[in-house]
Design an enzyme around this catalytic site. Structure first.
Site, PDB file in Angstrom:
ATOM      1  N   LYS A   1       6.591  -8.175 -20.599  1.00 17.05           N
ATOM      2  CA  LYS A   1       6.061  -6.830 -20.842  1.00 17.05           C
ATOM      3  C   LYS A   1       4.706  -6.910 -21.560  1.00 17.05           C
ATOM      4  CE  LYS A   1       8.195  -5.449 -18.655  1.00 17.05           C
ATOM      5  NZ  LYS A   1       8.998  -5.110 -17.507  1.00 17.05           N
TER       6      LYS A   1
ATOM      7  N   TRP B   1      -3.524  -1.983  -1.486  1.00 17.05           N
ATOM      8  CA  TRP B   1      -3.478  -3.152  -2.357  1.00 17.05           C
ATOM      9  C   TRP B   1      -3.803  -4.322  -1.450  1.00 17.05           C
ATOM     10  CZ3 TRP B   1       0.637  -7.130  -3.182  1.00 17.05           C
ATOM     11  CH2 TRP B   1       0.356  -7.949  -4.268  1.00 17.05           C
TER      12      TRP B   1
ATOM     13  N   GLU C   1       2.037  -8.314 -19.146  1.00 17.61           N
ATOM     14  CA  GLU C   1       1.728  -7.437 -18.004  1.00 17.61           C
ATOM     15  C   GLU C   1       0.726  -6.341 -18.341  1.00 17.61           C
ATOM     16  OE1 GLU C   1       4.745  -5.895 -14.951  1.00 17.61           O
ATOM     17  OE2 GLU C   1       5.906  -6.327 -16.744  1.00 17.61           O
TER      18      GLU C   1
ATOM     19  N   GLU D   1      11.867 -11.299 -21.122  1.00 18.79           N
ATOM     20  CA  GLU D   1      11.477  -9.942 -20.713  1.00 18.79           C
ATOM     21  C   GLU D   1      10.454  -9.356 -21.680  1.00 18.79           C
ATOM     22  OE1 GLU D   1      11.194  -6.315 -18.679  1.00 18.79           O
ATOM     23  OE2 GLU D   1      11.535  -8.419 -18.170  1.00 18.79           O
TER      24      GLU D   1
ATOM     25  N   HIS E   1      10.669 -29.289 -29.615  1.00 19.72           N
ATOM     26  CA  HIS E   1      10.439 -30.309 -28.584  1.00 19.72           C
ATOM     27  C   HIS E   1       9.028 -30.219 -27.997  1.00 19.72           C
ATOM     28  CE1 HIS E   1      14.630 -31.394 -28.838  1.00 19.72           C
ATOM     29  NE2 HIS E   1      14.976 -30.139 -28.669  1.00 19.72           N
TER      30      HIS E   1
ATOM     31  N   ASN F   1       0.894  -0.582   6.043  1.00 18.53           N
ATOM     32  CA  ASN F   1       1.392  -1.243   4.822  1.00 18.53           C
ATOM     33  C   ASN F   1       2.183  -2.463   5.278  1.00 18.53           C
ATOM     34  OD1 ASN F   1       2.528  -2.061   2.423  1.00 18.53           O
ATOM     35  ND2 ASN F   1       4.197  -0.576   2.550  1.00 18.53           N
ATOM     36  N   GLY F   2       1.787  -3.635   4.814  1.00 18.18           N
ATOM     37  CA  GLY F   2       2.473  -4.860   5.219  1.00 18.18           C
ATOM     38  C   GLY F   2       1.460  -5.939   5.560  1.00 18.18           C
TER      39      GLY F   2
ATOM     40  N   ARG G   1       1.426   2.047  -5.973  1.00 19.69           N
ATOM     41  CA  ARG G   1       1.749   1.007  -4.995  1.00 19.69           C
ATOM     42  C   ARG G   1       0.536   0.146  -4.666  1.00 19.69           C
ATOM     43  NH1 ARG G   1       6.360   2.166  -2.184  1.00 19.69           N
ATOM     44  NH2 ARG G   1       5.649   0.916  -0.454  1.00 19.69           N
TER      45      ARG G   1
ATOM     46  N   LYS H   1       3.502  -2.199  -7.995  1.00 16.88           N
ATOM     47  CA  LYS H   1       4.876  -1.886  -8.367  1.00 16.88           C
ATOM     48  C   LYS H   1       5.899  -2.752  -7.650  1.00 16.88           C
ATOM     49  CE  LYS H   1       8.200   0.174 -10.442  1.00 16.88           C
ATOM     50  NZ  LYS H   1       8.484  -0.279 -11.789  1.00 16.88           N
TER      51      LYS H   1
ATOM     52  N   CYS I   1       0.830  -1.198   0.000  1.00 20.06           N
ATOM     53  CA  CYS I   1       0.000   0.000   0.000  1.00 20.06           C
ATOM     54  C   CYS I   1       0.868   1.253   0.000  1.00 20.06           C
ATOM     55  CB  CYS I   1      -0.850  -0.003   1.259  1.00 20.06           C
ATOM     56  SG  CYS I   1      -1.705  -1.560   1.513  1.00 20.06           S
TER      57      CYS I   1
END
Ligand code: AGP
Length: 609
Positions: A485, A74, A488, A481, A504, A100-101, A27, A604, A2
């Site tokens: 992208k 979040w 996402e 990568e 294969h 937050n946590g 966040r 993030k 958060c």
């Protein structure tokens, strides 16, 4: 994960809190809330949904007061709803908390509190903290907060407001980040620096196990169960504009275009000559570098893809055995880490729980910890023996771009420096690599000029639902990568695989209309890659090739569309070839109308397991 904001000063608190939450919304953005001290009582406004929802609520029922706290969420425990939005209050609504946590033992604490007659309004883990403070309160809020967190296990950046002590904010930290900003006649609190920049550049990082009391007179920091802590503020070089979009439609596009500068800054002062690499923050001397027996790299997501490139660089340049592990897997396979090893943890935020835990595991098994990290003062940075900062600046978009490129550059500098110390690369090779590194910013700028062609390609491919990214050698982690992208932000189902693996099994999925992005930047492997491209071409795939000027002539005849980046040392090619993949994903997501900076279901940095 958060975003947290706090304000005490002479201005109206709510506008400052809402602006801060807007800068922290990357966040977490499933609900938000604020609380202020108003006429000696605590007034709360909160709402499920994006921050804009909360703004509407506050406009309908305004708040006054110059002391307040704010939160953007979040969800981890309790689905996104008005009730589960923060702040949370105790039974008497005299104490409110934002957090937050994760409080790992909240269920057992909640049962005990319910048994003692407390009434709960939410399903969150956080609310137990408000009731624990209520129970512990004996006229000293800071003491009550200390007692409350002493019963909690897990991670928390906890901020508390009380009607009984309306002239202060109490904050405490374990794992989740908390930063104090020292303004003109005002004190601010936030989960990270961008939220503070419009008000001040003087910040103090609250360390693990510390408690801070903010009053009009200033901030007093102390160790939980210990004495006062004296810490000088740190001056942040980033300016507020850096945290704003700078005229781009999205933070992601701005950050893609910031990559030449980010590369430049990441190499600044570290390539003093063509013969030498100087890594500030890395105290690992030549002697210890020569004695290193092994390197373990741990990371998650995009940072993991950079780590895979780092492995090849370390093994080829420093001739040191290197293993790469996902942060979430590393500690559960009881890795054979021993003294004499170097554990490199790669992270943009420096707060990713899995990467932090993996780094701690490696250290506990005797390895020396080196962090390649972007956020100054982050947990990973503070816990490592050596810290190689990537100077990408604030990365706001959930989709990591400039941090990835600077991670590649940092790992290339590290591998070259280790190779030089271990005598495994000849001086001319060192100079060639240093010249290659120095040339990256200008070449990255040249790649950005390919954007119009990539927009046209995205327009053609925007309705794709299945895509494959293939590559050999360093092009394989690059393919991973590129695929991430696209997944996402454009929500296209995409898979990356080593090109040689196609035959294969996965080739069965290649039918007319499927898009295959073939990475061909490695001269030593281009012929092999071409044979794999021919395999998919023969099955009717639409093939997009990405090559360097030196491999393009070989790949061009075999692809439907070719994107060519400037010639560069093959070991550095992923830095340039990643940019077209970022732009392709960005423009496909934009054309598909998605929220590019805040893709669904993601955040993030992931500070929970
Ligand atoms: C990448 O675009 C994602 N945001 C995600 O995979 C990210 O790379 C991962 O969560 C690791 O984050 P970190 O670099 O902050 O540790």
């Amino acid at each position: 994960m958060c975003g947290i904001m706090g304000y005490i000063g002479e201005r109206a608190a709510v506008p400052v809190l809402l602006d801060g939450l807007r800068r922290l919304e990357y966040r977490g953005y499933d609900s938000a809330g604020v609380a202020v001290v108003e006429d000696g009582a605590i007034a709360v406004r909160k709402s499920a949904g994006k921050l804009s929802q909360l703004v509407k609520v506050v406009e309908q029922i305004p708040l006054s007061g110059d002391i307040g706290i704010g939160h953007t969420r979040w969800a981890t425990h309790g689905h996104p709803s008005d009730e589960n939005a923060h702040p949370h209050a105790d039974c008497r609504e005299r104490v409110v908390v934002i957090h937050n946590g994760i409080i790992e033992n909240f269920l057992s604490l909640k049962e005990e509190l319910l048994a003692r007659g407390h009434r709960f309004r939410s399903d969150t883990d956080t609310e137990v903290l408000a009731h624990l403070i209520e129970e512990a309160y004996r006229g000293d809020l800071a003491a009550a907060v200390e007692q409350a967190v002493a019963q909690a296990s897990g991670a928390y950046a906890l901020v508390v407001l009380s009607a009984d002590e309306p002239d202060k904010i109490v904050a405490v930290r374990r794992i989740s980040p908390l930063i104090v900003g020292l303004g003109q006649n005002e004190i601010l609190l936030a989960s990270d620096i961008p939220a503070l920049l419009p008000h001040t550049r003087d910040v103090i990082v609250i360390e693990d196990g510390e408690l801070a009391v903010l009053t009009r007179g200033g901030v007093a920091i102390s160790r939980i169960g210990g004495g006062p802590v004296d810490r000088l503020p740190m001056r942040v070089t980033w300016d507020a504009a850096a945290a704003e979009k700078g005229g781009f439609a999205h933070f992601m596009l701005k950050e893609i275009h910031e990559q030449p500068r980010a590369l430049q800054e990441t190499m600044m002062g570290r390539l003093p000559s063509d013969e030498e690499i100087a890594l500030d923050g890395v105290a690992l001397g030549p002697e210890s570098a020569r004695r290193l027996s092994k390197v373990w790299i741990v990371a998650c997501g995009t940072a993991y893809h950079a780590a895979l490139v780092g492995r090849t660089l370390l093994e080829q340049l420093a001739r040191i055995p290197t293993e790469v592990d996902l942060g979430s897997e590393f500690r559960y396979r009881s890795p054979l880490v021993s003294g004499g090893a170097l554990a490199v943890a790669v992270s943009q935020s420096g707060e990713t729980a899995d990467t932090l835990a993996a780094a701690r595991e490696a250290r506990a098994r005797g390895a020396r910890a080196l962090a390649v990290v972007n956020v100054v003062g982050s947990t990973l940075a503070r816990e490592a023996e050596d810290v190689l900062y990537t100077r990408a600046g604030p990365e706001i978009a959930v989709c990591s771009t400039k941090a990835y490129l600077t991670q590649l550059a940092a790992l290339a500098m590290l591998a070259t420096a280790l190779g030089q110390a271990r005598g495994t690369i000849a001086p001319p090779r060192v100079s060639a690599l240093i010249q290659g590194l120095r040339a990256l910013p200008a070449k990255a700028q040249a790649v950005l000029s390919l954007e119009p062609a990539i927009i046209a390609l995205a327009e053609r491919l925007q309705r794709t639902e299945d895509a494959f990214f293939i590559g050999r050698g360093l092009d394989y982690p690059l393919a991973m990568e590129g695929s991430l992208k696209l997944k996402e932000i454009s929500y296209v189902h995409s898979e990356a695989l080593a090109a040689g693996e196609l035959k294969h099994g996965t080739l069965a999925l290649v039918v007319p209309g499927v898009v295959v992005v073939a990475l061909g930047t490695q001269p030593a492997l281009i012929e092999k890659t071409v044979s794999n491209v021919q395999q998919v071409g023969a099955r009717g795939a639409e093939v997009v090739g990405v090559a360097t000027e030196s491999t393009a002539p070989v790949l061009a005849p075999h692809v439907d569309e070719l994107i060519t980046v400037p010639a560069i040392d093959p070991l550095l090619a992923p830095v340039l070839a990643a940019i077209p993949l970022q732009l392709l994903a960005y423009h496909m997501a934009r054309l598909r109308g998605h929220d590019v900076d805040q893709p669904r279901n993601l955040a993030k940095s992931v500070t929970v397991e």
